[in-house]
Design a protein around this motif. Structure first.
Motif, PDB file in Angstrom:
ATOM      1  N   UNK A  27      -7.311  -0.065  -8.972  1.00 28.95           N
ATOM      2  CA  UNK A  27      -6.419   0.995  -8.454  1.00 28.95           C
ATOM      3  C   UNK A  27      -4.985   0.498  -8.369  1.00 28.95           C
ATOM      4  N   UNK A  28      -4.093   1.470  -8.346  1.00 29.97           N
ATOM      5  CA  UNK A  28      -2.698   1.155  -8.060  1.00 29.97           C
ATOM      6  C   UNK A  28      -2.497   1.412  -6.575  1.00 29.97           C
ATOM      7  N   UNK A  29      -2.435   0.336  -5.827  1.00 26.19           N
ATOM      8  CA  UNK A  29      -2.414   0.478  -4.369  1.00 26.19           C
ATOM      9  C   UNK A  29      -1.108   1.082  -3.869  1.00 26.19           C
ATOM     10  N   UNK A  30      -0.099   1.097  -4.711  1.00 24.95           N
ATOM     11  CA  UNK A  30       1.175   1.678  -4.284  1.00 24.95           C
ATOM     12  C   UNK A  30       1.239   3.172  -4.590  1.00 24.95           C
ATOM     13  N   UNK A  88       1.610  -0.811   9.036  1.00 29.91           N
ATOM     14  CA  UNK A  88       1.572  -1.513   7.725  1.00 29.91           C
ATOM     15  C   UNK A  88       2.974  -1.469   7.120  1.00 29.91           C
ATOM     16  N   UNK A  89       3.509  -2.586   6.688  1.00 30.49           N
ATOM     17  CA  UNK A  89       4.868  -2.589   6.156  1.00 30.49           C
ATOM     18  C   UNK A  89       4.966  -1.755   4.873  1.00 30.49           C
ATOM     19  N   UNK A 102       0.846  -1.200   0.000  1.00 29.21           N
ATOM     20  CA  UNK A 102       0.000   0.000   0.000  1.00 29.21           C
ATOM     21  C   UNK A 102       0.875   1.242   0.000  1.00 29.21           C
ATOM     22  N   UNK A 103       0.288   2.301  -0.456  1.00 27.21           N
ATOM     23  CA  UNK A 103       0.969   3.602  -0.402  1.00 27.21           C
ATOM     24  C   UNK A 103       0.812   4.129   1.026  1.00 27.21           C
ATOM     25  N   UNK A 104       1.683   3.611   1.902  1.00 25.15           N
ATOM     26  CA  UNK A 104       1.541   3.877   3.346  1.00 25.15           C
ATOM     27  C   UNK A 104       1.705   5.359   3.642  1.00 25.15           C
ATOM     28  N   UNK A 105       2.598   5.993   2.928  1.00 30.26           N
ATOM     29  CA  UNK A 105       2.871   7.412   3.181  1.00 30.26           C
ATOM     30  C   UNK A 105       1.620   8.249   2.940  1.00 30.26           C
ATOM     31  N   UNK A 123      -9.750   0.929   0.977  1.00 34.14           N
ATOM     32  CA  UNK A 123      -8.416   0.448   1.326  1.00 34.14           C
ATOM     33  C   UNK A 123      -8.355   0.146   2.814  1.00 34.14           C
ATOM     34  N   UNK A 124      -8.923   1.028   3.597  1.00 33.11           N
ATOM     35  CA  UNK A 124      -8.895   0.835   5.050  1.00 33.11           C
ATOM     36  C   UNK A 124      -9.597  -0.478   5.437  1.00 33.11           C
ATOM     37  N   UNK A 125     -10.775  -0.678   4.844  1.00 27.60           N
ATOM     38  CA  UNK A 125     -11.523  -1.883   5.222  1.00 27.60           C
ATOM     39  C   UNK A 125     -10.779  -3.152   4.798  1.00 27.60           C
ATOM     40  N   UNK A 126     -10.222  -3.104   3.622  1.00 27.88           N
ATOM     41  CA  UNK A 126      -9.492  -4.288   3.159  1.00 27.88           C
ATOM     42  C   UNK A 126      -8.247  -4.523   4.009  1.00 27.88           C
ATOM     43  N   UNK A 127      -7.587  -3.435   4.369  1.00 30.30           N
ATOM     44  CA  UNK A 127      -6.385  -3.583   5.187  1.00 30.30           C
ATOM     45  C   UNK A 127      -6.709  -4.264   6.502  1.00 30.30           C
ATOM     46  N   UNK A 128      -7.779  -3.813   7.117  1.00 32.64           N
ATOM     47  CA  UNK A 128      -8.162  -4.450   8.382  1.00 32.64           C
ATOM     48  C   UNK A 128      -8.645  -5.877   8.172  1.00 32.64           C
TER      49      UNK A 128
END
Lengths: 794, 282
Positions: A401-404, A369-370, A354-357, A417-422
Motif C-alpha cells: 500500500x501507499x501509506x501516504x 501521529x505526525x 501515514x495519510x493522517x487526514x 494500519x491501526x495495529x501497526x501504528x500502535x
C-alpha cells in the motif's frame, strides 16, 4: 736325493680318520696307530698283541708300523714294545664343533645381556626411535603386545595382527580429524565422490611399474578401508629418520589420476589455487586498469607488496590490512563522506508516514501521529515488529500500500494500519521506558538466535536514552498518556488537524497537548510536580493557575503573558523590559531568534560525521563510525544467520537492505557472502588467514621462491586474465563459483626447477596426506594444589 | 659346457632371481604393503636351503644327489641369499642392537662363504701344481693334511742328519753353522703361511740365495751336501705350502659354520620379535 714322502701302499700308508673326535697327542710322526677312544682317552698299551704259534709267541706288529720287532714278545706272551701314553688332542672336526657350541653360547649370552638391559622388561629396541617420539615412554606406549614383557610378545608373534587397533595408540597423541584412518582422513562417501569425479575427467597415465603393481597386488578398493598409520610411518629407523617421507609411487597406489612425475603426466593446475573465490572482492583488473590510474601516484600502490605480504611462516601470501591497503580511497565510501545522495546512516527506528487526514476522517483510532512524516518502516523496525505474527501479516499488507494515500484503503487495510501504528508507538514507548535491554530482547526474539552480551551491546551501539526521549518528545508528545489509554482498551481518535483545531477548538497543539497530561511520568502525565506536567502543582511550564514561572495563567509569573506586572511580560503594565519601550529587549529577542535559526540549520547527518546516532525528520539513524563498524557488522551477521531458519523472512529484509550497493557502510561491496551448507549466509569479514590447526591438501611456500623469481615477480606465476568475469562470480553467493582475475598457473614454471634431479619432485613437496585438522596433543595440567596435582607429587 | 660358462650361467640365475625378488618387493611396497615380510621369508627359506647342505653331509648314506651338486646349489643359493639380504635390509646399516648383530652375523657368514667358495675353487689347482712328483705324471700327488706333520718331522730329522754329516765329511762347520742359525728354525715348524697363500716363494729364494753364497767356501763334498740340503728345504717348503692352503681350506669353515649357527639363533629371535611387535604393520 730325498725319496717320496707319501706312499699309498697298504704297508706304508696308515688309514686316516679325520672324522674322529680325538687324535693321538704324540709328537708329529710318532703317533700311535691305536689312537684315543671316542671320549679322548689314550688307549696306548703295546705295539702288538703277540700270538702263540706252537710253543712260541710271535710278534704281530704290522708292516705299516715297522713289521715284526727284533726283540719279539716276552716269555709271558706280552709285547716287548710298549707304546708311551699321550694326552690325546681334539681333531679339527671336534674343534669346529666346539667353536659352534661357543658361538651359540656367546650368541645366547649376548641376547640375554641385551634383553636384560632393555628399558622395558624383556624388550630390546630394534633401532632408535625418532627424536620426536623419544619421550613417548616405554615400548608399550606404541606396542600393545609389550605391556607384560617378553612372554606377551612371544605369544603375540603367533597371534593375528590387528594394525587398525594398534594405530589407536598413535591417535592417543596425534589428532588428525574424526576419520583418522580413512584415506586422507576424508569421509568414505566424500572420497568416493571425489574419486568418481576425477575418474571421469582424467585418463590413467600410470607408469608401467604402478600398473604392474596394481595388477599383481591390487588394493581392496574399498573407500572405507582403514589405512593404518604404519602403512606409511615406520619407526625405529634412527633419531633423525624422516617419518613422513613417502615415495611418489606409493602415493599412486590409491590415486585414480596416476602419472610418472610432475614433469610427465601430472595434471595441469587448472583452477589451483583459485578453487575458492576470494573472501574480499577485489577486482585486480579494474583496479589495475582504471582505479589506480585515476587515483594517481599519491594513492595508488606501485607494487604487489603494497597490498600483499607473507604470513609469518612464509607460506601464504596474505592481503594487508584495510588501513594500509584500502583506506586511502575507500574510507569515505564507508562513512558516507563520499556519498552524494541518500542517508549516510542506517535507519533504525522511524515513524512511518501515514495519510493522517484520511485516518482522521475515517475515524481510525491511532491517536496522535505526525502528519509531516514521509518515512517508511525501516528494516530494523520491521524486523522487530515482525516478531509478532499479527504484525507480520499487517506489515505484509502495508507493504503493498501507499501509506501516504489511504483514501481507497479498505476497512481491513485501515485496521492493519491501526495495529501497526500502535505497534510502532508501543515499540518506541517501551524503548524509552524499559531501556535498551528490552530492545535487545526484542532483537533476540526476532532473529531467534541466542545472543551474548557482547552481541547485544553491539546491536544497540550504546543508544543514548536522551536520543530516544528527545525523538519521542517531538514525534509523540503525549505518547505515555496514549499508550496507557490504548492499553486500557480505549479508542483514541486522531486529534484534529491544525485547521480543524481552530474550528473545533478541541485539539490542542502539540505544545499544549503536552500540558494535558495529568500523570507524572517522564513526560509529565501524573499528578506530581513534573517539569512538563499539566497538573495542578506548581510546575515550571504548567498552565495551571498557580504562580508558575512560565505559566500562562493569571498570576504574576516571571515570563507569563498575563496582565500582571511580570518582568518579561508583554502586557500593558509598566514592566521593566516592556517591548514598547525597551529597545534592548527587542534586540535580545532578535539575537535569540538568530541563534535558533543557527541551530535549526545544523545538518544532523553532517553533525554525526564521525559516526554514531542522529535523528533526522522522523527517523533515528546510526552512521558508521568507520571500517569494521561493529554495529553494522553485528546486524549483518545476525540477519545473515537467520537464513535457513524460521526467522529468514524477517532477516532477509534487513540483510537485503544492508547489502545493497548503496547501503550505508557498503560492506557487501568488498566482503563476499557465502552460503553455508546449512543455508545460513556467512559474510567473509577477513581475507584468507593461515589456519595453524588445519593443513591444506596442497601448499606452496611463497617466501622460499622469492629469490628465484624473474623480473616479472609475482606475475611469473600469477598472470592477469583480463577477460575473467570476476565480479559476476560473486553474485550467486556460492564460494565455489569463481572466475579468478588470474589465469591458471602454468605447471611448466614449476617443472623448470622441480625435477627429480633438480629441486625434487616428491609428491609430499606440495601435498599433505593428512589434510584437515591438525591439532596438537591435548595438554591438561592440573592446577597446583588440586587433588590430581597432589597425587602426582606424592 | 665349459666350467666358466656353467659358473656364469648359474651366477646369472641367482642374480636374476634376486632381482625378481627386488622387483616384487618394489611392487609390493608401491601397493602400500610392507615387503619386509615377503622378502624376509624368502631370505629365511634360502637360508634353510643353505643349511640343508650341512645336514646332507651328515647323512652320506642317503641317495640325495651328489655332494658336488649340493655344493653347487649351496654356492648359488648363497649368492641369491646375499641379494635378497640386501633387498631385505635396503642396503642400509641397521641401528638396533639385535639387528646390528644379525646384520653382522649374516655379512660374516656370507663373506666367509664367498671366500670359501673362491678358495675352494682356486686352491685345488694350486695344490695339484705343488703336488709330490710321481713318476712321469704331469701333476704331482697331493699330500694328505693329517700326514703333513709326520712328513715335516721326517724332513727335519733328515736335515739334521745332513748337517751332522757335513761336519764329518767336510771337516767344516759352514753348513752346520748355517743350519743351526737359519735352517733349524725353518725345519722345526710350519713357516710362511701368508706368503704361501699368496703364492709367494720369496722366502724360498732368499734361503737358496744364502745357500748359494756358501758354495764358494765349500769343497765338492760340501757342495753335494748343500744341494741335498737345498732339496730338503724345497720339500719342507712344499709341505708348508700344502699345510697353509689346506689349513685355510679347513679353517674358513671355523668361521662359516659356527657363525651360521649363531645366525640361526638370531634369526629365530628376530622373527619372533618382528611378529610380536608387528601388530601395527599392515
Amino acid at each position: 736325493m730325498i725319496g717320496r714322502l707319501q706312499r699309498f701302499d697298504f704297508r706304508s700308508s696308515p688309514y686316516e680318520r679325520p672324522t674322529q673326535a680325538w687324535v693321538c697327542g704324540a709328537a708329529a710322526g710318532k703317533e700311535c696307530r691305536v689312537g684315543p677312544d671316542g671320549r679322548g682317552r689314550c688307549r696306548a698299551t703295546a705295539e702288538c698283541q703277540p700270538v702263540r704259534t706252537g710253543d712260541r709267541w710271535v710278534c704281530t706288529r704290522p708292516e705299516t708300523a715297522g713289521g715284526k720287532c727284533t726283540d719279539g714278545p716276552r716269555p709271558d706272551g706280552s709285547c716287548a714294545c710298549p707304546i708311551p701314553t699321550c694326552a690325546p688332542v681334539p681333531s679339527l672336526r671336534r674343534r669346529r664343533h666346539r667353536a659352534v657350541m661357543w658361538t651359540v653360547a656367546v650368541t645366547i649370552g649376548f641376547l640375554a645381556i641385551v634383553f636384560g638391559h632393555a628399558e622395558a622388561p624383556g624388550v630390546p629396541e630394534p633401532g632408535e626411535i625418532t627424536v620426536k617420539h623419544s619421550n613417548v615412554g616405554g615400548c608399550d606406549a606404541c606396542h600393545g603386545t609389550a605391556a607384560e614383557g617378553a612372554g606377551d610378545w612371544t605369544v603375540a608373534a603367533f597371534a593375528k595382527a590387528d594394525p587398525v587397533a594398534e594405530s589407536g595408540r598413535c591417535l592417543n597423541c596425534h589428532k588428525v580429524g574424526s576419520k583418522p584412518l580413512n584415506a586422507h582422513g576424508v569421509d568414505a562417501d566424500d572420497l568416493e565422490k571425489l574419486t568418481v569425479a576425477i575418474r571421469e575427467r582424467t585418463a590413467d597415465a600410470a607408469p608401467i611399474p604402478i600398473k604392474l603393481a596394481s595388477a599383481v597386488f591390487p588394493l581392496p578398493g574399498q573407500f572405507d578401508e582403514a589405512v593404518p598409520c604404519a602403512t606409511c610411518h615406520t619407526e625405529h629407523q634412527g633419531p633423525v629418520f624422516d617419518l613422513t617421507g613417502m615415495a611418489n609411487d606409493r602415493c599412486q597406489a590409491c590415486h585414480t589420476a596416476r602419472f610418472s612425475s610432475l614433469s610427465d603426466g601430472h595434471p595441469d593446475f587448472a583452477d589451483f589455487p583459485y578453487m575458492r573465490r576470494t573472501r574480499i572482492i577485489f577486482d585486480h583488473n579494474t583496479h589495475f586498469g582504471r582505479h589506480f590510474p585515476e587515483a594517481g601516484e599519491d594513492k595508488a600502490p606501485t607494487s604487489c607488496n603494497a597490498c600483499h605480504e607473507t604470513d609469518p611462516t612464509g607460506t601464504l601470501m596474505l592481503a594487508r590490512s584495510f588501513a594500509s591497503s584500502c583506506q586511502d580511497c575507500h574510507i569515505g565510501q564507508i562513512t558516507g563522506a563520499q556519498r552524494a545522495t541518500g542517508p549516510k546512516g542506517i535507519g533504525v527506528l522511524s515513524v512511518p508516514g501515514l495519510d493522517v487526514e484520511t485516518l482522521r476522517d475515517r475515524g481510525v483510532p491511532i491517536g496522535e501521529w505526525p502528519e509531516l512524516s514521509e518515512a517508511g518502516i525501516v528494516p530494523v523496525m520491521e524486523l522487530l515488529l515482525g516478531v509478532d505474527e499479527r504484525y507480520a501479516e499487517d506489515l505484509r499488507v502495508l507493504g503493498s500500500m501507499d501509506l501516504l494515500d489511504l483514501v481507497d484503503a479498505t476497512e481491513a487495510d485501515l485496521a492493519a494500519v491501526e495495529r501497526v501504528a500502535w505497534a510502532v508507538k508501543s515499540l518506541l514507548y517501551d524503548l524509552a521506558v524499559l531501556g535498551i535491554g528490552d530492545l535487545s530482547g526484542r532483537i533476540e526474539d526476532a532473529v531467534r538466535l541466542p545472543l551474548d552480551d557482547v552481541a547485544r551491546a553491539r546491536l544497540v551501539a550504546s543508544l543514548p536514552r536522551d536520543v530516544v526521549v528527545g525523538a519521542l518528545g517531538d514525534w509523540f508528545p503525549n505518547i505515555a498518556q496514549e499508550i496507557r489509554r490504548h492499553r486500557a482498551g480505549e479508542r483514541i481518535p486522531v486529534p484534529a488537524g491544525e485547521d480543524d483545531s481552530a474550528d473545533a477548538g478541541v485539539q490542542p497543539e502539540p505544545e499544549a497537548a503536552a500540558a494535558d497530561a495529568t500523570d507524572g511520568d517522564i513526560l509529565g502525565d501524573d499528578d506530581g510536580g513534573d517539569i512538563l506536567g499539566d497538573d495542578d502543582g506548581g510546575d515550571i511550564l504548567a498552565d495551571d493557575d498557580g504562580g508558575d514561572i512560565l505559566g500562562d495563567d493569571d498570576g504574576g509569573d516571571i515570563l507569563g503573558d498575563d496582565d500582571g506586572g511580570d518582568i518579561l511580560g508583554d502586557d500593558d503594565g509598566g514592566d521593566i523590559l516592556d517591548g514598547d519601550e525597551d529597545v534592548a529587549a527587542e534586540e535580545d529577542a532578535d539575537e535569540a531568534d538568530g541563534d535558533e535559526a543557527v541551530l535549526s540549520e545544523v545538518d544532523e547527518e553532517a553533525w554525526a560525521g564521525l559516526g554514531g546516532w542522529y535523528r533526522r525528520d522522523f527517523t533515528l539513524y546510526f552512521r558508521p563510525t568507520g571500517h569494521a563498524d561493529r554495529f553494522i557488522r553485528t546486524w549483518l551477521d545476525i540477519s545473515a544467520a537467520t537464513y535457513g531458519t524460521e526467522a529468514e523472512d524477517r532477516g532477509r529484509i534487513l540483510f537485503t537492505e544492508l547489502t545493497t550497493k548503496d547501503a550505508p557502510g557498503q560492506c557487501a561491496k568488498c566482503h563476499s557472502i557465502d552460503t553455508e551448507i546449512t543455508g545460513i549466509l556467512n559474510i567473509k569479514w577477513h581475507p584468507v588467514r593461515p589456519k595453524e590447526d588445519r593443513k591444506p591438501f596442497t601448499w606452496f611456500p611463497h617466501a622460499a621462491h622469492f629469490g628465484m623469481l624473474r623480473d616479472d615477480g609475482c606475475l611469473t606465476c600469477h598472470r592477469i586474465d583480463p577477460q575473467a568475469p570476476y565480479q559476476k562470480s560473486f553474485e550467486d553467493l556460492d564460494p565455489t563459483t569463481f572466475a579468478s582475475n588470474f589465469k591458471p598457473l602454468d605447471r611448466q614454471v614449476c617443472v623448470e626447477c622441480h625435477t627429480a634431479d633438480g629441486a625434487g619432485d616428491a609428491c609430499t613437496s606440495c601435498h599433505n596426506y593428512h589434510a584437515g585438522p591438525a591439532l596438537p596433543p591435548a595438554l591438561v595440567t592440573p592446577l597446583p594444589g588440586s587433588e590430581k596435582a597432589e597425587t602426582k607429587m606424592e | 659346457m665349459s666350467w666358466s660358462w656353467r659358473r656364469f650361467r648359474n651366477f646369472s640365475f641367482a642374480a636374476l632371481a634376486a632381482l625378481v625378488v627386488l622387483a616384487i618387493a618394489d611392487l609390493y611396497e608401491i601397493m602400500l604393503r610392507d615387503a619386509s615380510y615377503m622378502d624376509g621369508w624368502i631370505l629365511l627359506a634360502s637360508m634353510v636351503v643353505l643349511a640343508m647342505f650341512n645336514a646332507r653331509k651328515k647323512f652320506p648314506m642317503l641317495p640325495l644327489l651328489a655332494a658336488k651338486t649340493w655344493m653347487q646349489v649351496h654356492i648359488y643359493v648363497g649368492w641369491f641369499a646375499v641379494g635378497v639380504f640386501f633387498v631385505h635390509t635396503g642396503l642400509e646399516l641397521p641401528n638396533g642392537t639385535i639387528e646390528t648383530a644379525l646384520w653382522c652375523a649374516f655379512v660374516a657368514v656370507a663373506l666367509s662363504g664367498v671366500f670359501g667358495a673362491f678358495f675352494s675353487t682356486s686352491a685345488p689347482a694350486r695344490l695339484t701344481r705343488h703336488g709330490e712328483p710321481v713318476g712321469r705324471r704331469r701333476h704331482g700327488e697331493r699330500f694328505i693334511y693329517e700326514r703333513i706333520p709326520a712328513f715335516r718331522a721326517e724332513i727335519a730329522v733328515a736335515a739334521e742328519e745332513l748337517a751332522n754329516k757335513s761336519v764329518r765329511e767336510t771337516k767344516s762347520s759352514i753348513i752346520s753353522d748355517y743350519y743351526v742359525t737359519r735352517l733349524e728354525p725353518f725345519f722345526r715348524k710350519p713357516r710362511n703361511v701368508l706368503l704361501h697363500l699368496f703364492d709367494s716363494d720369496k722366502h724360498l729364494h732368499t734361503l737358496r740365495s744364502e745357500m748359494r753364497a756358501l758354495e764358494r767356501y765349500l769343497d765338492d763334498k760340501g757342495r753335494d751336501i748343500l744341494i741335498e740340503m737345498s732339496q730338503l728345504v724345497g720339500a719342507k717348503d712344499n709341505l708348508d705350502f700344502y699345510r697353509a692352503l689346506q689349513l685355510t681350506l679347513k679353517g674358513w669353515l671355523f668361521v662359516h659354520i659356527p657363525l651360521t649357527y649363531g645366525l640361526v639363533v638370531l634369526v629365530v629371535v628376530h622373527v619372533l620379535m618382528v611378529y610380536g611387535f608387528s601388530a601395527g604393520a599392515p
